[in-house]
Design an enzyme around this catalytic site. Structure first.
Site, mmCIF file in Angstrom:
data_model
loop_
_atom_site.group_PDB
_atom_site.id
_atom_site.type_symbol
_atom_site.label_atom_id
_atom_site.label_comp_id
_atom_site.label_asym_id
_atom_site.label_seq_id
_atom_site.Cartn_x
_atom_site.Cartn_y
_atom_site.Cartn_z
ATOM 1 N N SER C 229 1.053 4.711 -1.720
ATOM 2 C CA SER C 229 0.815 3.751 -0.764
ATOM 3 C C SER C 229 0.243 2.261 -1.458
ATOM 4 O O SER C 229 0.131 2.343 -2.601
ATOM 5 C CB SER C 229 -0.565 4.094 0.266
ATOM 6 O OG SER C 229 0.155 5.181 0.839
ATOM 7 N N SER C 267 4.665 5.586 2.358
ATOM 8 C CA SER C 267 3.856 4.490 1.560
ATOM 9 C C SER C 267 3.018 4.051 2.727
ATOM 10 O O SER C 267 3.396 3.145 3.543
ATOM 11 C CB SER C 267 4.604 3.614 1.048
ATOM 12 O OG SER C 267 3.822 2.560 0.388
ATOM 13 N N GLU C 269 1.228 1.103 3.689
ATOM 14 C CA GLU C 269 0.923 -0.262 3.315
ATOM 15 C C GLU C 269 0.197 -1.241 4.231
ATOM 16 O O GLU C 269 0.956 -1.435 5.216
ATOM 17 C CB GLU C 269 2.382 -0.771 3.018
ATOM 18 C CG GLU C 269 3.414 0.098 2.022
ATOM 19 C CD GLU C 269 4.242 -0.827 1.089
ATOM 20 O OE1 GLU C 269 4.669 -1.922 1.294
ATOM 21 O OE2 GLU C 269 4.802 0.168 0.331
#
Lengths: 339, 339, 339, 339
Positions: C229, C267, C269
């Site tokens: 991430s 991920s 984000e």
């Protein structure tokens, strides 16, 4: 509708504006163009946020989608930039395109810079489906009807089955345009929150008026499902930011819910809220703007005003919507014909 | 533009579809109508999601707004219901209304139930502002042009300054329509992700092609700001849900960013993604539908395909956009004239 | 990592701040607490938005989720009220709870009114999963470590494998904390946009540095998937509203994308942006506040600064992350072991 | 509260589930741990979505924020991935961190792969501020209390001032946990929609019960403002997608609004909806999953069930919340003491 207008229904506790209309917010004007002839039962309603050039002086604004089964146009940019730069036009679902083009022409006429030395313009058009009473497939709304509604804009305006509300149904009765307003006093200043609805939603059995479940008493056994939609316009002279207007817009759902609906699957329920304070110049004089913003602690006053005004606007649309035997028969027939 | 087409630029690592076009997704078709005559430099592009009746067989779909300085219509309902029920029409900003009306007429013709025994229809029209090269204030797009683009839809289609792309500028050169596709193999099945862009954004100095900062070498000292917009259409036959398509749509930003832009304030960057798998019947046979959905663990394949296809589509729009001395001069003049 | 630090890589064109760190924004401080001992490779990083009491003087703020496969806490209220009222704490995914409690205690200590005469407090904790290098199941972060990071906050701070970045991997190498800043000059005033990232994402083959696809040259045939991430903190002294900060936050994706990633499924984000201008008092003196807001026309300067600073912060996290043979072996082993 | 329990109040028209509790949805269980001793008036409530391993078999889920003045954790990932992978834990605002850590430990114990061979886990913890009746600054909730609530989960559970509801106030009376359920029959199959609320909101003057404005009769002249919050959990065995659950969650606002509130500024009103149909395996056997999804045309049944169940759950929380003279005095005193 079949209930008394002279009732003592009370929608909340706040003081009402002078006219109890959205136009109690200084500068706001509303105009209608009604198309009513046989199968043609439709029209256009225009809301002008202020008396100036909306493109040059943009109003802080926010949109909120309660249930997005709707075809309103212009909301994407309102959410991104937080401003409204044209009047708001209401009409029937299939006439959104015509209304957009007309609104573009209206803005081009007043602003020779649009599309030449500056960017384009974001017209806001909102809609409900009046196909139950109107020959909506006929696309009867013309650009001239939009111009007529814009031209007719005034502080005094009719409610009920007029303008965009001409062919709308609400809670199994005639619906359409309704409006109300509330006062908010902070310190020595009094502000106004006004609402205008285009009501076209609800199943009669669900109808509640000021807590009274009148729908249960009035509804027939067999009833058309909760279809149609509602558009809510909120205006205020409170100095609210885009984010705060977005919060205000979300309270419309409380006002709508108070009238009994479950917000059905097919109901396009969309809210647009704008403030007439802190208008943003298209051509800035400086890099930054000095603005005055309400402290969040005082938002409850605005919220209460919005909830009450929306609830009353819906009921007002029902009470003002004049009908006739032909229309009533058509509405009753829907209970059997609609799947 | 002033770069070589025969380069060895590589946009990612995945295999390309047969035509390297969005129409590599089975059933998808694209058609243009180009208006090019003197100051009139505009047009219409239509994307058909499948060969059937879009209203009766709706495609799972999702919209994503990267930067909402745009006037696209129809996105609210796509987000609520997760379906696309009309072709997608692209045109210039001020012609959205005309395109909406034309698309409504097109749908009414094919569906006598719309507006009578069933509800209305949600036309999707997306746009960029071609006002730098086109007399956009002239509102030259007519409904017939929209019908022509719909009629012209085919698996083979032109890229560059055609259809809605006719008057678009991208990174200081001619932009317009670009397309690319990528293959995704899962087990024994191969799926396709296709992209089509309407490119009208970017400042030349920012232009990157496959990592090469060509813009820095080409840009003049004084340059027009990053204005304009980009519309991205993503199509796939992967069985993705609305939520997954929404995730896919968000990856378009990575593809766009790879071409160097900062996604400027005035850029309307909007993505619409649809799947041709699991179409939803307007009239259900049962209360529930049996569908097949990709497991989330395999989304990365789709994401990579989307990023690569979007990046290549943008470059492809630049490479295919034929220009002439008059247009080039006009583009160069913008550097001085635009505020 | 195996690339040169002394390179001439250029991340954009804007002037850098004096330290080229987020702390170039006046008042912002950063502190670390590093836990590094055998299998324990984790820590805490704290970002203080200003030198005063964050609860009494709240910063305008906005969060943006690029890909929500993440466990950050506190974002809901940031989005509703548009303000940040605590320092931001970064740590590993499974220690978010401990960090929240510690941050609550920290705020209670400084504010006897919280939970008694006024409401509660909204602690903001963000995270990445350092489980590839750290015994994350051991829950080794203690409340004292959070206090230590808060106490250590200063204008000068280390980058790389320190604090919350201790156990992070990025593009197949050690990642962690990275930071950069850019200057924005409007008229006679110069403002700063600063970025700080906690980098823990990306597949090596995708790595691009300033347009150079170094990853393709460095990557082994078989590689671990793009997991992990990235958290991005953006700070500025530009007078931006919540809405404008939300727009700024969305540009982080362009900066991230420039380093080559496709923003993988796994991920998380997430971006948090705040401004140190126009702080909002918890206890208002008046019903309204006078604030100064940047005109939208000048947002591009802020956007460019954010894109460049985020891109450089990520590369900086890679370049500063000291590693050792044991760590390198562990990272390499991941290519085979991870499913 | 001072109203009759044995009334004939009617909350809608749908049939109730057997227990008229959220646990009428097969597999759902609820457990409490109550902390009640002098100034300590708080606790924990756990909702288990099904009897299996939530991490290995994730429930389709969606979150909706009505008013985000709240500190719930875990919602970002629920929105991105559309699944719930842990039990839901409710507690007081400042104990969210402790509850998160406890829930992490609970999940780690049952899943040795978390944080080693697979990714991490997304614990969902939701909260209201019980600081009016509880020494919330004391952080009295311990991890053991969370485990106790999880262990106590059963189909039968208490409503009122128990578990997380111990110290909550609602409409100027004791609030807390309330629950109700409704049946939805489609063809030959009957499904259930269940609601559970943690009620801690509302000003007495606004209270409406089944349309009756009881608050107006009961409220004193001077009253505490509408503070506090409400958490709503919706469970169903209808086969709804994430998008459909998101739509369902939005109907909670109609149910809440029916009890009279304006959804005040300080009220954290957050909804989490999950379905027990179509659980998603963490480790997929194939690339795609075969699922059965409700056709949108039948959503109204689910919407009506949710609105009715939420309205009744709130009233049920009021009716079940046992109180005593000390508590009553404390609540009354708030009217004067709170700013």
């Amino acid at each position: 509708m079949g209930v008394q207008n002279g009732s003592v229904w009370q929608f909340g506790t706040l003081a009402k504006g002078e006219k109890n209309l959205i136009t109690d917010v200084p500068g706001v004007k509303v105009g209608h163009c009604t198309l009513q002839s046989g199968a043609v039962q439709t029209g256009v309603t225009a809301i002008l946020p202020h008396g100036g050039n909306c493109f040059l002086e943009k109003c802080p604004a926010a949109a909120h989608v309660i249930n997005g089964f709707g075809k309103s146009a212009g909301l994407v940019q309102v959410q991104e930039l937080g401003t409204l730069e044209t009047p708001i036009v209401l009409t029937n679902t299939l006439s959104v395109g015509t209304a957009l083009t007309a609104l573009v022409r209206h803005m081009l006429e007043g602003n020779p810079d649009i599309g030449t030395t500056t960017g384009t313009v974001n017209p806001v058009v909102m809609e409900c489906n009046d196909g139950r009473l109107n020959d909506i497939r006929g696309l009867h709304v013309q650009e001239t009807h939009v111009f007529a509604a814009l031209d007719a804009a005034a502080e005094e305006f009719e409610e009920g089955a007029v303008g965009a509300g001409t062919g709308m149904c609400c809670y199994g009765h005639k619906g359409g345009i309704g409006s109300a307003s509330r006062c908010v006093t902070l310190g020595e200043k009094t502000y106004t929150v006004g609402a205008l609805v285009l009501s076209n939603f609800g199943a009669l059995a669900d109808l509640m008026i000021a807590g009274d479940p009148v729908g249960r008493r009035l509804a027939a056994e067999k009833e058309a499902p909760d279809r149609g939609s509602i558009i809510v316009i909120l205006a205020t002279d409170l100095p609210l930011s885009h984010r705060q207007l977005s919060r205000l817009a979300r309270r419309a759902q409380n006002g709508i819910a108070r009238t009994g609906t479950i917000t059905g699957n097919g109901s396009g329920e969309i809210v647009l809220a704008f403030s007439t304070a802190n208008c943003i110049p298209h051509y800035p004089a400086e890099h930054t703007l000095a603005v005055e913003i309400l402290h969040e602690d005082y938002m409850d006053h605005a919220f209460r005003a919005a909830v009450e005004a929306v609830e009353e606007s819906i009921v007002s649309s029902l009470l003002h919507a004049k009908t006739n035997e032909a229309t009533e028969q058509k509405i009753r027939a829907l209970s059997d014909s609609l799947k």
